[in-house]
Design a protein around this motif. Structure first.
Motif, PDB file in Angstrom:
ATOM      1  N   LEU A   1       0.668  -1.110  -0.062  1.00  0.00           N
ATOM      2  CA  LEU A   1      -0.085   0.046  -0.031  1.00  0.00           C
ATOM      3  C   LEU A   1       0.937   1.327   0.123  1.00  0.00           C
ATOM      4  CD1 LEU A   1      -2.925  -1.168   2.379  1.00  0.00           C
ATOM      5  CD2 LEU A   1      -2.872  -1.147   0.132  1.00  0.00           C
ATOM      6  N   ASP A   2       2.052   1.254   0.732  1.00  0.00           N
ATOM      7  CA  ASP A   2       2.996   2.586   0.840  1.00  0.00           C
ATOM      8  C   ASP A   2       3.410   2.853  -0.626  1.00  0.00           C
ATOM      9  OD1 ASP A   2       2.297   2.900   3.357  1.00  0.00           O
ATOM     10  OD2 ASP A   2       4.012   1.638   4.121  1.00  0.00           O
ATOM     11  N   ALA A   3       4.049   1.678  -1.311  1.00  0.00           N
ATOM     12  CA  ALA A   3       4.226   1.806  -2.642  1.00  0.00           C
ATOM     13  C   ALA A   3       3.414   2.168  -3.638  1.00  0.00           C
ATOM     14  CB  ALA A   3       5.109   0.387  -3.002  1.00  0.00           C
ATOM     15  N   MET A   4       2.090   1.698  -3.587  1.00  0.00           N
ATOM     16  CA  MET A   4       1.039   2.273  -4.391  1.00  0.00           C
ATOM     17  C   MET A   4       0.946   3.556  -4.084  1.00  0.00           C
ATOM     18  SD  MET A   4      -2.958   1.117  -4.397  1.00  0.00           S
ATOM     19  CE  MET A   4      -3.496   2.516  -3.038  1.00  0.00           C
ATOM     20  N   LEU A   5       0.781   4.086  -2.863  1.00  0.00           N
ATOM     21  CA  LEU A   5       0.260   5.553  -2.531  1.00  0.00           C
ATOM     22  C   LEU A   5       1.543   6.440  -3.149  1.00  0.00           C
ATOM     23  CD1 LEU A   5      -1.179   5.224   0.863  1.00  0.00           C
ATOM     24  CD2 LEU A   5      -2.348   5.557  -1.438  1.00  0.00           C
ATOM     25  N   GLU A   6       2.738   5.811  -3.041  1.00  0.00           N
ATOM     26  CA  GLU A   6       4.090   6.616  -3.431  1.00  0.00           C
ATOM     27  C   GLU A   6       3.907   6.902  -5.103  1.00  0.00           C
ATOM     28  OE1 GLU A   6       7.428   8.723  -3.537  1.00  0.00           O
ATOM     29  OE2 GLU A   6       6.269   8.112  -1.534  1.00  0.00           O
ATOM     30  N   ARG A   7       3.562   5.886  -5.735  1.00  0.00           N
ATOM     31  CA  ARG A   7       3.366   5.868  -7.258  1.00  0.00           C
ATOM     32  C   ARG A   7       2.468   7.104  -7.585  1.00  0.00           C
ATOM     33  NH1 ARG A   7       3.562   0.401  -6.714  1.00  0.00           N
ATOM     34  NH2 ARG A   7       1.493  -0.017  -6.849  1.00  0.00           N
ATOM     35  N   PHE A   8       1.205   6.785  -6.939  1.00  0.00           N
ATOM     36  CA  PHE A   8       0.340   8.177  -6.928  1.00  0.00           C
ATOM     37  C   PHE A   8       0.784   9.554  -6.980  1.00  0.00           C
ATOM     38  CE2 PHE A   8      -2.988   4.704  -7.364  1.00  0.00           C
ATOM     39  CZ  PHE A   8      -3.613   5.357  -8.453  1.00  0.00           C
ATOM     40  N   ARG A   9       1.584   9.709  -5.737  1.00  0.00           N
ATOM     41  CA  ARG A   9       2.376  10.805  -5.572  1.00  0.00           C
ATOM     42  C   ARG A   9       3.403  11.138  -6.842  1.00  0.00           C
ATOM     43  NH1 ARG A   9       1.745   8.908  -0.286  1.00  0.00           N
ATOM     44  NH2 ARG A   9       3.892   7.933  -0.146  1.00  0.00           N
ATOM     45  N   ASP A  10       4.122  10.445  -7.019  1.00  0.00           N
ATOM     46  CA  ASP A  10       4.985  10.468  -8.296  1.00  0.00           C
ATOM     47  C   ASP A  10       4.255  10.604  -9.769  1.00  0.00           C
ATOM     48  OD1 ASP A  10       7.113   9.562  -6.628  1.00  0.00           O
ATOM     49  OD2 ASP A  10       7.209   7.568  -7.482  1.00  0.00           O
TER      50      ASP A  10
ATOM     51  N   GLN B   1      -4.712  19.507 -15.183  1.00  0.00           N
ATOM     52  CA  GLN B   1      -5.481  19.739 -13.975  1.00  0.00           C
ATOM     53  C   GLN B   1      -5.946  18.587 -13.462  1.00  0.00           C
ATOM     54  OE1 GLN B   1      -4.477  22.383 -11.851  1.00  0.00           O
ATOM     55  NE2 GLN B   1      -5.965  21.629 -10.372  1.00  0.00           N
ATOM     56  N   ALA B   2      -6.846  18.104 -14.086  1.00  0.00           N
ATOM     57  CA  ALA B   2      -7.765  16.906 -13.646  1.00  0.00           C
ATOM     58  C   ALA B   2      -6.919  15.765 -13.170  1.00  0.00           C
ATOM     59  CB  ALA B   2      -8.676  16.357 -14.479  1.00  0.00           C
ATOM     60  N   ASP B   3      -5.869  15.423 -14.139  1.00  0.00           N
ATOM     61  CA  ASP B   3      -4.943  14.347 -13.556  1.00  0.00           C
ATOM     62  C   ASP B   3      -4.041  14.585 -12.399  1.00  0.00           C
ATOM     63  OD1 ASP B   3      -5.862  12.881 -16.013  1.00  0.00           O
ATOM     64  OD2 ASP B   3      -3.855  13.338 -17.088  1.00  0.00           O
ATOM     65  N   TYR B   4      -3.710  15.810 -12.230  1.00  0.00           N
ATOM     66  CA  TYR B   4      -2.842  16.280 -11.100  1.00  0.00           C
ATOM     67  C   TYR B   4      -3.579  15.993  -9.974  1.00  0.00           C
ATOM     68  CZ  TYR B   4      -0.554  18.808  -7.506  1.00  0.00           C
ATOM     69  OH  TYR B   4       0.195  19.008  -6.341  1.00  0.00           O
ATOM     70  N   GLN B   5      -4.837  16.696  -9.945  1.00  0.00           N
ATOM     71  CA  GLN B   5      -5.910  16.519  -8.843  1.00  0.00           C
ATOM     72  C   GLN B   5      -6.102  15.042  -8.480  1.00  0.00           C
ATOM     73  OE1 GLN B   5      -9.112  19.427  -8.727  1.00  0.00           O
ATOM     74  NE2 GLN B   5     -10.565  17.727  -7.985  1.00  0.00           N
ATOM     75  N   ASP B   6      -6.336  14.336  -9.337  1.00  0.00           N
ATOM     76  CA  ASP B   6      -6.778  12.860  -8.993  1.00  0.00           C
ATOM     77  C   ASP B   6      -5.501  12.177  -8.199  1.00  0.00           C
ATOM     78  OD1 ASP B   6      -9.352  13.424 -10.157  1.00  0.00           O
ATOM     79  OD2 ASP B   6      -9.017  12.171 -11.940  1.00  0.00           O
ATOM     80  N   PHE B   7      -4.705  12.335  -9.053  1.00  0.00           N
ATOM     81  CA  PHE B   7      -3.236  11.600  -8.452  1.00  0.00           C
ATOM     82  C   PHE B   7      -2.959  12.206  -7.335  1.00  0.00           C
ATOM     83  CE2 PHE B   7      -2.216  10.829 -13.009  1.00  0.00           C
ATOM     84  CZ  PHE B   7      -2.432   9.407 -13.229  1.00  0.00           C
ATOM     85  N   ALA B   8      -2.911  13.345  -6.818  1.00  0.00           N
ATOM     86  CA  ALA B   8      -2.569  13.981  -5.614  1.00  0.00           C
ATOM     87  C   ALA B   8      -3.488  13.409  -4.641  1.00  0.00           C
ATOM     88  CB  ALA B   8      -2.558  15.431  -5.727  1.00  0.00           C
ATOM     89  N   ILE B   9      -4.802  13.603  -4.911  1.00  0.00           N
ATOM     90  CA  ILE B   9      -5.792  13.225  -3.852  1.00  0.00           C
ATOM     91  C   ILE B   9      -5.492  11.676  -3.302  1.00  0.00           C
ATOM     92  CG2 ILE B   9      -8.389  12.531  -3.543  1.00  0.00           C
ATOM     93  CD1 ILE B   9      -8.795  15.034  -4.959  1.00  0.00           C
ATOM     94  N   ILE B  10      -5.300  10.802  -4.272  1.00  0.00           N
ATOM     95  CA  ILE B  10      -5.175   9.442  -3.912  1.00  0.00           C
ATOM     96  C   ILE B  10      -3.778   9.303  -3.286  1.00  0.00           C
ATOM     97  CG2 ILE B  10      -4.758   7.067  -4.786  1.00  0.00           C
ATOM     98  CD1 ILE B  10      -7.014   7.733  -6.969  1.00  0.00           C
ATOM     99  N   GLY B  11      -2.859  10.150  -3.731  1.00  0.00           N
ATOM    100  CA  GLY B  11      -1.309   9.697  -3.166  1.00  0.00           C
ATOM    101  C   GLY B  11      -1.397  10.444  -1.577  1.00  0.00           C
ATOM    102  N   ASP B  12      -2.313  11.205  -1.288  1.00  0.00           N
ATOM    103  CA  ASP B  12      -2.523  11.744   0.230  1.00  0.00           C
ATOM    104  C   ASP B  12      -3.221  10.939   1.040  1.00  0.00           C
ATOM    105  OD1 ASP B  12      -0.893  13.824  -0.269  1.00  0.00           O
ATOM    106  OD2 ASP B  12      -2.460  15.413  -0.635  1.00  0.00           O
TER     107      ASP B  12
END
Length: 75
Positions: free
Chosen positions: A7-16, A42-53
């Motif tokens: 799970l930590d690696a998955m979330l890190e991939r979304f932050r990346d 902008q939509a891609d960034y928002q989606d990835f950042a939300i899941i990454g957090d």
């Protein structure tokens, strides 16, 4: 599949991915295509950042992402 899920690696991939979107080069497009490209970025960034957090947990095969969308002063 859930047994090998980090799970930590998955979330890190979304932050990346969120960071990669911020660094994405703008293709040589103009007008409406440019506006659509920027809106999608902008939509891609928002989606990835939300899941990454998110805080992730896996219980009995169910992946749960907890995402606090409250403003910082309300959290």
């Amino acid at each position: 599949m859930a047994e090998g899920l980090d799970l930590d690696a998955m979330l890190e991939r979304f932050r990346d991915r969120a960071e990669a979107v911020k660094k994405r080069n703008l293709p040589p497009v103009g007008g409406e295509e440019r506006r659509l490209f920027l809106a999608q970025a902008q939509a891609d960034y928002q989606d990835f950042a939300i899941i990454g957090d998110a805080e992730a947990s896996l219980n009995e095969g169910i992946l749960t992402l907890t995402i606090d969308l409250r403003p910082p002063n309300e959290a």
